[in-house]
Design a protein around this motif. Sequence first.
Motif, PDB file in Angstrom:
ATOM      1  N   SER A 116       0.855  -1.185  -0.066  1.00  0.00           N
ATOM      2  CA  SER A 116       0.098   0.048   0.033  1.00  0.00           C
ATOM      3  C   SER A 116       0.882   1.247  -0.298  1.00  0.00           C
ATOM      4  CB  SER A 116      -0.746   0.069   1.247  1.00  0.00           C
ATOM      5  OG  SER A 116      -0.003   0.049   2.430  1.00  0.00           O
ATOM      6  N   PHE A 117       0.451   2.296  -0.554  1.00  0.00           N
ATOM      7  CA  PHE A 117       1.052   3.540  -0.934  1.00  0.00           C
ATOM      8  C   PHE A 117       0.217   4.647  -0.262  1.00  0.00           C
ATOM      9  CE2 PHE A 117       2.179   7.506  -3.041  1.00  0.00           C
ATOM     10  CZ  PHE A 117       3.585   7.651  -2.601  1.00  0.00           C
ATOM     11  N   LEU A 118       0.499   5.255   0.706  1.00  0.00           N
ATOM     12  CA  LEU A 118      -0.451   6.243   1.478  1.00  0.00           C
ATOM     13  C   LEU A 118      -1.947   5.824   1.569  1.00  0.00           C
ATOM     14  CD1 LEU A 118       0.693   9.348  -0.706  1.00  0.00           C
ATOM     15  CD2 LEU A 118       1.433   8.539   1.703  1.00  0.00           C
ATOM     16  N   GLY A 119      -1.875   4.555   1.994  1.00  0.00           N
ATOM     17  CA  GLY A 119      -3.140   3.980   2.401  1.00  0.00           C
ATOM     18  C   GLY A 119      -3.995   3.120   1.263  1.00  0.00           C
ATOM     19  N   ARG A 120      -3.276   3.317   0.029  1.00  0.00           N
ATOM     20  CA  ARG A 120      -4.019   2.621  -1.098  1.00  0.00           C
ATOM     21  C   ARG A 120      -3.100   1.533  -1.398  1.00  0.00           C
ATOM     22  NH1 ARG A 120      -6.459   5.273  -6.477  1.00  0.00           N
ATOM     23  NH2 ARG A 120      -7.023   3.412  -7.606  1.00  0.00           N
ATOM     24  N   LYS A 163      -0.669 -18.551  -2.819  1.00  0.00           N
ATOM     25  CA  LYS A 163      -1.851 -17.916  -3.376  1.00  0.00           C
ATOM     26  C   LYS A 163      -2.376 -16.719  -2.746  1.00  0.00           C
ATOM     27  CE  LYS A 163      -3.414 -21.807  -6.633  1.00  0.00           C
ATOM     28  NZ  LYS A 163      -2.149 -22.426  -6.581  1.00  0.00           N
ATOM     29  N   ALA A 164      -2.402 -17.209  -1.341  1.00  0.00           N
ATOM     30  CA  ALA A 164      -2.888 -15.969  -0.505  1.00  0.00           C
ATOM     31  C   ALA A 164      -1.802 -14.537  -0.448  1.00  0.00           C
ATOM     32  CB  ALA A 164      -3.447 -16.565   0.981  1.00  0.00           C
ATOM     33  N   LEU A 165      -2.502 -13.575   0.331  1.00  0.00           N
ATOM     34  CA  LEU A 165      -1.820 -12.471   0.040  1.00  0.00           C
ATOM     35  C   LEU A 165      -0.743 -12.084   1.361  1.00  0.00           C
ATOM     36  CD1 LEU A 165      -4.216  -9.766  -1.830  1.00  0.00           C
ATOM     37  CD2 LEU A 165      -2.146 -11.191  -2.664  1.00  0.00           C
ATOM     38  N   MET A 166       0.191 -11.638   1.231  1.00  0.00           N
ATOM     39  CA  MET A 166       0.827 -10.884   2.317  1.00  0.00           C
ATOM     40  C   MET A 166       0.580  -9.511   2.338  1.00  0.00           C
ATOM     41  SD  MET A 166       4.955 -11.130   3.679  1.00  0.00           S
ATOM     42  CE  MET A 166       5.461 -10.594   2.255  1.00  0.00           C
ATOM     43  N   LEU A 167       0.333  -8.840   3.466  1.00  0.00           N
ATOM     44  CA  LEU A 167      -0.173  -7.324   3.111  1.00  0.00           C
ATOM     45  C   LEU A 167       1.082  -6.651   3.629  1.00  0.00           C
ATOM     46  CD1 LEU A 167      -3.548  -7.496   4.616  1.00  0.00           C
ATOM     47  CD2 LEU A 167      -2.861  -7.751   2.304  1.00  0.00           C
ATOM     48  N   HIS A 168       1.474  -5.701   2.893  1.00  0.00           N
ATOM     49  CA  HIS A 168       2.580  -4.615   3.012  1.00  0.00           C
ATOM     50  C   HIS A 168       2.464  -3.052   3.355  1.00  0.00           C
ATOM     51  CE1 HIS A 168       6.631  -3.011   1.552  1.00  0.00           C
ATOM     52  NE2 HIS A 168       6.770  -2.971   2.581  1.00  0.00           N
ATOM     53  N   ASP A 169       2.421  -2.423   4.380  1.00  0.00           N
ATOM     54  CA  ASP A 169       2.169  -1.244   4.753  1.00  0.00           C
ATOM     55  C   ASP A 169       3.438  -0.314   4.344  1.00  0.00           C
ATOM     56  OD1 ASP A 169      -0.404  -1.219   5.560  1.00  0.00           O
ATOM     57  OD2 ASP A 169       0.341  -1.846   7.650  1.00  0.00           O
ATOM     58  N   SER A 170       3.711  -0.084   3.021  1.00  0.00           N
ATOM     59  CA  SER A 170       5.035  -0.067   2.513  1.00  0.00           C
ATOM     60  C   SER A 170       5.207   1.627   2.833  1.00  0.00           C
ATOM     61  CB  SER A 170       5.062   0.108   0.889  1.00  0.00           C
ATOM     62  OG  SER A 170       6.483   0.456   0.755  1.00  0.00           O
ATOM     63  N   ILE A 171       4.548   2.477   2.263  1.00  0.00           N
ATOM     64  CA  ILE A 171       4.720   4.096   2.380  1.00  0.00           C
ATOM     65  C   ILE A 171       3.398   4.732   3.198  1.00  0.00           C
ATOM     66  CG2 ILE A 171       5.281   6.000   1.184  1.00  0.00           C
ATOM     67  CD1 ILE A 171       7.753   4.348   1.173  1.00  0.00           C
ATOM     68  N   ASP A 223      -3.892   2.927 -10.981  1.00  0.00           N
ATOM     69  CA  ASP A 223      -3.953   3.263  -9.243  1.00  0.00           C
ATOM     70  C   ASP A 223      -4.395   4.529  -9.021  1.00  0.00           C
ATOM     71  OD1 ASP A 223      -3.428   0.737  -8.480  1.00  0.00           O
ATOM     72  OD2 ASP A 223      -1.365   0.709  -9.042  1.00  0.00           O
ATOM     73  N   GLY A 224      -4.912   5.514 -10.021  1.00  0.00           N
ATOM     74  CA  GLY A 224      -4.956   6.950  -9.407  1.00  0.00           C
ATOM     75  C   GLY A 224      -4.106   7.677  -9.386  1.00  0.00           C
ATOM     76  N   ARG A 225      -4.204   8.735  -8.560  1.00  0.00           N
ATOM     77  CA  ARG A 225      -3.216   9.751  -8.120  1.00  0.00           C
ATOM     78  C   ARG A 225      -2.118   9.089  -7.172  1.00  0.00           C
ATOM     79  NH1 ARG A 225      -6.870  13.032  -3.662  1.00  0.00           N
ATOM     80  NH2 ARG A 225      -6.778  11.457  -2.130  1.00  0.00           N
ATOM     81  N   GLU A 226      -2.274   8.075  -6.391  1.00  0.00           N
ATOM     82  CA  GLU A 226      -1.142   7.446  -6.064  1.00  0.00           C
ATOM     83  C   GLU A 226      -0.268   6.760  -6.915  1.00  0.00           C
ATOM     84  OE1 GLU A 226      -4.173   8.177  -2.986  1.00  0.00           O
ATOM     85  OE2 GLU A 226      -4.324   7.212  -4.874  1.00  0.00           O
TER      86      GLU A 226
END
Length: 247
Positions: A114-118, A160-168, A221-224
């Motif tokens: 995720s980048f700035l929450g997205r 197959k299942a996801l790992m979640l990453h709070d990157s920026i 991915d929009g503005r992000e």
Amino acid sequence: MAQTLSVILITKNEAGLIRKTLESVTWADEIVVVDSGSTDGTVEICREFTSKVVVTPDWPGFGPQKNRALDLATGDWVLSLDADEQISVPLATEIAATIALTVRDVYSVPRLSSFLGRPMRHGDWWPDEVPRLFRRGKARFSDDPVHERLVFEGTPVCLKALMLHDSIRSLDQMFAKMNHYTSAGAERMARAGKKGGLGKAITHGLWAFIRTYFLKAGFLDGREGFIVAVSTAESAYYRYLKRFYMP
């Protein structure tokens, strides 16, 4: 015989996220944390989840520090996590089933950052398959101070299942990471005998933007997505400039 799993992490001032990360792996047989001198309560939070927390007086770089954590692990299998990553419930179930089968020695996991929450589902950030689950003794981390990699033989199978990453999580964090990684990148270029220069900086920066935003559909991915494409271009630009001005 049932297979055991050790989760290994390295930390430094990660109090804002480390609880969320550790809560996602409480099902593991062992959690190993190697901290490099946190001052924000990270160590105290980690000790709520595991007694195996070691604080080191020095910082040898990401690769060597992760190998320190790996050397403390005792499980049959090892899952390496960064302090800003979490294992989803479906991935936890899949990992448990995978190590019970013990078909391969190394597995990759798909990481959604995720980048700035997205969540970023296009551009350079996706798909992002990272080798993280391995049989202990079958892999180690490279000695690179940044952008370390897991070294092993063969080709990993991706789960197959996801790992979640709070990157920026903020622009300040993005700028700090960019400065740190471009300096490290320039040093790697120097060791490899590669040259920098303004022309190369412009060319590589422009190509990075085109690749990320257009060819890999970062615009979806929009503005992000646009911000990420610009920051990727800036990273390439400054990396070549820093190399050029290195003594």
